[in-house]
Design an enzyme around this catalytic site. Structure first.
Site, mmCIF file in Angstrom:
data_model
loop_
_atom_site.group_PDB
_atom_site.id
_atom_site.type_symbol
_atom_site.label_atom_id
_atom_site.label_comp_id
_atom_site.label_asym_id
_atom_site.label_seq_id
_atom_site.Cartn_x
_atom_site.Cartn_y
_atom_site.Cartn_z
ATOM 1 N N ARG A 137 -8.750 -0.432 4.648
ATOM 2 C CA ARG A 137 -7.884 0.595 4.045
ATOM 3 C C ARG A 137 -6.547 -0.008 3.639
ATOM 4 O O ARG A 137 -5.921 0.440 2.702
ATOM 5 C CB ARG A 137 -7.621 1.728 5.042
ATOM 6 C CG ARG A 137 -8.815 2.606 5.339
ATOM 7 C CD ARG A 137 -8.403 3.816 6.129
ATOM 8 N NE ARG A 137 -7.329 4.531 5.435
ATOM 9 C CZ ARG A 137 -6.691 5.583 5.948
ATOM 10 N NH1 ARG A 137 -7.013 6.021 7.158
ATOM 11 N NH2 ARG A 137 -5.747 6.191 5.286
ATOM 12 N N ARG A 163 -0.354 14.649 12.585
ATOM 13 C CA ARG A 163 0.033 14.426 11.188
ATOM 14 C C ARG A 163 0.238 15.735 10.407
ATOM 15 O O ARG A 163 -0.424 15.997 9.405
ATOM 16 C CB ARG A 163 -0.982 13.545 10.466
ATOM 17 C CG ARG A 163 -1.402 12.292 11.189
ATOM 18 C CD ARG A 163 -0.310 11.255 11.350
ATOM 19 N NE ARG A 163 0.230 10.685 10.155
ATOM 20 C CZ ARG A 163 -0.294 9.624 9.519
ATOM 21 N NH1 ARG A 163 -1.388 9.089 9.982
ATOM 22 N NH2 ARG A 163 0.275 9.150 8.446
ATOM 23 N N CYS A 203 -5.482 12.237 13.198
ATOM 24 C CA CYS A 203 -6.085 10.907 13.147
ATOM 25 C C CYS A 203 -5.729 10.235 14.471
ATOM 26 O O CYS A 203 -5.149 10.844 15.371
ATOM 27 C CB CYS A 203 -5.552 10.103 11.966
ATOM 28 S SG CYS A 203 -3.826 9.727 12.141
ATOM 29 N N LYS A 242 0.854 -1.198 0.000
ATOM 30 C CA LYS A 242 0.000 0.000 0.000
ATOM 31 C C LYS A 242 0.888 1.245 0.000
ATOM 32 O O LYS A 242 0.687 2.173 -0.771
ATOM 33 C CB LYS A 242 -0.887 0.014 1.237
ATOM 34 C CG LYS A 242 -1.545 1.348 1.544
ATOM 35 C CD LYS A 242 -2.456 1.322 2.747
ATOM 36 C CE LYS A 242 -1.736 1.553 4.036
ATOM 37 N NZ LYS A 242 -1.440 2.963 4.372
ATOM 38 N N ASN A 243 1.901 1.249 0.856
ATOM 39 C CA ASN A 243 2.705 2.453 1.052
ATOM 40 C C ASN A 243 3.742 2.674 -0.043
ATOM 41 O O ASN A 243 4.370 3.732 -0.084
ATOM 42 C CB ASN A 243 3.351 2.439 2.439
ATOM 43 C CG ASN A 243 2.294 2.609 3.529
ATOM 44 O OD1 ASN A 243 1.124 2.906 3.217
ATOM 45 N ND2 ASN A 243 2.660 2.407 4.767
ATOM 46 N N ASP A 251 4.697 0.826 12.220
ATOM 47 C CA ASP A 251 3.470 0.207 11.703
ATOM 48 C C ASP A 251 3.287 -1.232 12.150
ATOM 49 O O ASP A 251 2.245 -1.827 11.865
ATOM 50 C CB ASP A 251 3.451 0.254 10.166
ATOM 51 C CG ASP A 251 3.253 1.669 9.666
ATOM 52 O OD1 ASP A 251 3.486 1.916 8.470
ATOM 53 O OD2 ASP A 251 2.890 2.539 10.481
HETATM 54 C C1 EPZ Z 1 4.119 7.002 6.170
HETATM 55 O O1 EPZ Z 1 3.298 8.026 6.702
HETATM 56 C C2 EPZ Z 1 3.247 5.759 6.137
HETATM 57 N N1 EPZ Z 1 2.093 6.006 5.263
HETATM 58 C C3 EPZ Z 1 2.760 5.435 7.551
HETATM 59 O O2 EPZ Z 1 2.009 4.223 7.485
HETATM 60 C C4 EPZ Z 1 3.978 5.198 8.446
HETATM 61 O O3 EPZ Z 1 3.540 4.966 9.776
HETATM 62 C C5 EPZ Z 1 4.881 6.445 8.404
HETATM 63 O O4 EPZ Z 1 5.250 6.741 7.034
HETATM 64 C C6 EPZ Z 1 6.156 6.250 9.211
HETATM 65 O O5 EPZ Z 1 6.854 5.150 8.727
HETATM 66 C C7 EPZ Z 1 2.268 5.956 3.919
HETATM 67 O O6 EPZ Z 1 3.363 5.707 3.429
HETATM 68 C C8 EPZ Z 1 1.059 6.200 3.089
HETATM 69 P P1 EPZ Z 1 6.011 10.530 8.183
HETATM 70 P P2 EPZ Z 1 3.814 9.577 6.672
HETATM 71 O O7 EPZ Z 1 5.852 11.760 7.368
HETATM 72 O O8 EPZ Z 1 4.559 9.828 5.440
HETATM 73 C C9 EPZ Z 1 5.915 13.841 11.532
HETATM 74 C C10 EPZ Z 1 0.135 2.845 7.746
HETATM 75 O O9 EPZ Z 1 -0.372 2.324 8.733
HETATM 76 N N2 EPZ Z 1 5.811 14.776 10.410
HETATM 77 O O10 EPZ Z 1 7.274 9.733 8.081
HETATM 78 O O11 EPZ Z 1 2.645 10.414 6.991
HETATM 79 C C11 EPZ Z 1 4.629 13.025 11.686
HETATM 80 O O12 EPZ Z 1 3.679 13.748 12.437
HETATM 81 C C12 EPZ Z 1 0.614 4.282 7.819
HETATM 82 O O13 EPZ Z 1 0.307 2.274 6.637
HETATM 83 C C13 EPZ Z 1 5.896 16.146 10.659
HETATM 84 O O14 EPZ Z 1 6.047 16.574 11.789
HETATM 85 O O15 EPZ Z 1 4.797 9.540 7.928
HETATM 86 C C14 EPZ Z 1 5.104 11.780 12.391
HETATM 87 O O16 EPZ Z 1 5.191 12.044 13.787
HETATM 88 C C15 EPZ Z 1 0.351 4.905 9.189
HETATM 89 N N3 EPZ Z 1 5.797 17.007 9.621
HETATM 90 C C16 EPZ Z 1 6.517 11.584 11.829
HETATM 91 O O17 EPZ Z 1 6.906 12.835 11.257
HETATM 92 C C17 EPZ Z 1 5.621 16.583 8.328
HETATM 93 O O18 EPZ Z 1 5.542 17.422 7.406
HETATM 94 C C18 EPZ Z 1 6.577 10.522 10.753
HETATM 95 O O19 EPZ Z 1 5.725 10.922 9.727
HETATM 96 C C19 EPZ Z 1 5.538 15.187 8.085
HETATM 97 C C20 EPZ Z 1 5.637 14.303 9.136
#
Ligand code: EPZ
Length: 423
Positions: free
Chosen positions: A397, A122, A117, A23-24, A305
């Protein structure tokens, strides 16, 4: 439709299961197909609510999208920013991956600010900072982000946190910008490497994906390409843990063991026998497991995850285990439902201390997010009696045909839809 699962647990999972495409990985690959007016084909795309929503958004922007089997053809010849995205974008944070490609194709993008969420607020500040460095301008306007970019030019972007989505958005935009971009402190997840491979097939020149420094030489004339998404390492990890939790013997096919190295190390540390084959993993029946100390980190560290699924496994492992969640600020909501099943888990900020109990008890619980739902399924599978899990649209999802795959492993899983339940 609030579907629910009724799971009669207490039996070992046995047999073999085939893992779907990631998915990711699929979500950024689908978004990246907007970068060219040529036709792209993405293979190995799972049938999920999230991939279906992404395809609806691409169609809403004017792309021709067809989904046959696990193959998606996308022809984004004429793209128009119609503001139609809101209805889907609200449901899925990954809609923000359309920001960069839309700026490349139309010079503008309007997306709802992704809501919070169950796992945290996020924010998208790292996405916006990175795209601004390439020449984009943003205005927050009534819960929307209005983005414009007259010209996109390569630059150096240093991320304060190795955000997966921000790295993907910046990489896609840089791939079509004029000149070179360097992303410092980039995310190194396998899904980033998969996206870089697709962008290179489209005519970009991306190097260093999978490390913390990614270099992109932009090519404003990207062309169509064909690509197969990598297998879903989180789905694979979920079935590994389910097999271990039920003491079963399960062969997991279509997996890249290296993508799960930190997870395999932890399972083996707990005493779960695992055999690695080419493209597959086999979990043997496990006797008494040992407690673990787990800390989630960006890849190649232990994946957040799979944190909830491990908590479900450790809830009945004798001794004290700990889970420290460092990626999201609030990814322990599901523990209330494990406690309802009898788990003894104490939370103090980012630290959860799990005191193993003899066994859990069946209960009525609810999924609060995708991986929380998976944790409750695992808890139910190993607990004698019938557990009801509500809000399983979260599972739809991210897990393709979960009840079919679990049933083929001998689990007793029944999906009840609300109408049927009211009869
Ligand atoms: C991706 O989400 C994955 N989703 C998530 O999987 C996964 O948990 C996450 O990466 C971490 O590995 C997809 O790939 C679609 P991040 P993403 O940006 O990109 C903070 C699942 O269950 N952050 O690496 O949204 C954020 O709040 C999902 O499949 C900022 O502060 O994750 C978090 O605390 C859940 N500012 C941390 O970084 C930003 O602009 C990691 O977020 C972006 C992120």
């Amino acid at each position: 439709m609030e579907d629910k699962y009724l799971i009669k647990g207490g039996t070992r999972l046995n047999g073999s299961v085939c893992i779907s495409g990631s998915k990711n990985a699929s979500l950024p690959l689908l978004a990246a197909s907007l970068l060219t007016a040529d036709k792209c084909v993405i293979k190995g795309v799972p049938h999920l609510l999230d991939t279906s929503n992404m395809m609806k958004m691409l169609s809403g922007l004017g792309a021709q999208v067809s989904f046959q089997g696990s193959q998606v053809a996308i022809h984004a010849r004429d793209i128009r920013e119609t503001g139609q995205l809101y209805q889907y974008a609200r449901k899925m944070r990954a809609s923000c991956l359309l920001l960069g490609p839309l700026l490349v194709r139309t010079g503008e993008a309007c997306l709802p600010l992704p809501g919070g969420c169950a796992i945290g607020s996020r924010p998208v500040d790292l996405h916006l900072k990175g795209l601004a460095a390439l020449g984009a301008e943003f205005v927050a306007d009534k819960g929307h982000i209005r983005a414009t970019a007259r010209k996109l030019t390569g630059s150096e972007v240093s991320l304060s946190y190795p955000s997966v989505g921000a790295t993907e958005n910046i990489m896609m935009t840089a791939a079509a910008a004029q000149g070179c971009t360097t992303i410092i402190n980039a995310a190194a997840e396998p899904e980033i490497v998969d996206l870089a491979n697709f962008l290179n097939k489209m005519g970009a020149r991306v190097s260093g994906a999978g490390t913390q420094i990614i270099q992109v030489e932009g090519n404003p004339d990207l062309h169509g390409a064909v690509h197969t998404a990598i297998p879903d390492r989180i789905e694979a990890g979920t079935y590994l843990i389910a097999a271990a939790a039920t003491g079963g013997h399960v062969r997991i096919k279509n997996v890249i063991p290296d993508h799960l190295r930190s997870v395999l190390d932890k399972l083996q540390e707990a005493g779960v026998p695992i055999k690695e084959g080419t493209g597959e993993l086999t979990v043997g029946p496990s006797k008494e497991l040992r407690p673990l100390q787990i800390t989630t980190e960006p890849y190649p560290g232990f994946p957040t995850d799979l944190q909830p699924q491990f908590a479900a496994l450790l809830a009945t492992v004798p001794g004290a285990s700990t889970i420290t969640e460092t990626v999201f600020e609030n990814r322990f909501l599901y523990l209330d439902f494990l406690r309802r099943m009898g788990a003894q888990i104490h939370v103090n900020g980012p630290l959860a201390v799990i005191k193993g109990v003899e066994r859990l008890s069946p209960a009525q619980v609810e999924a609060t997010d995708l991986r929380a739902g998976a944790a409750l399924v695992i808890a139910a599978l190993k607990t004698p009696g019938e557990t009801e899990i509500g809000e399983i649209y979260h599972l739809d999802r991210g897990y393709e045909d979960m009840e079919g795959k679990l049933s083929s492993l001998g689990a007793c899983v029944r999906r009840v839809t609300k109408q049927a339940a009211n009869l």
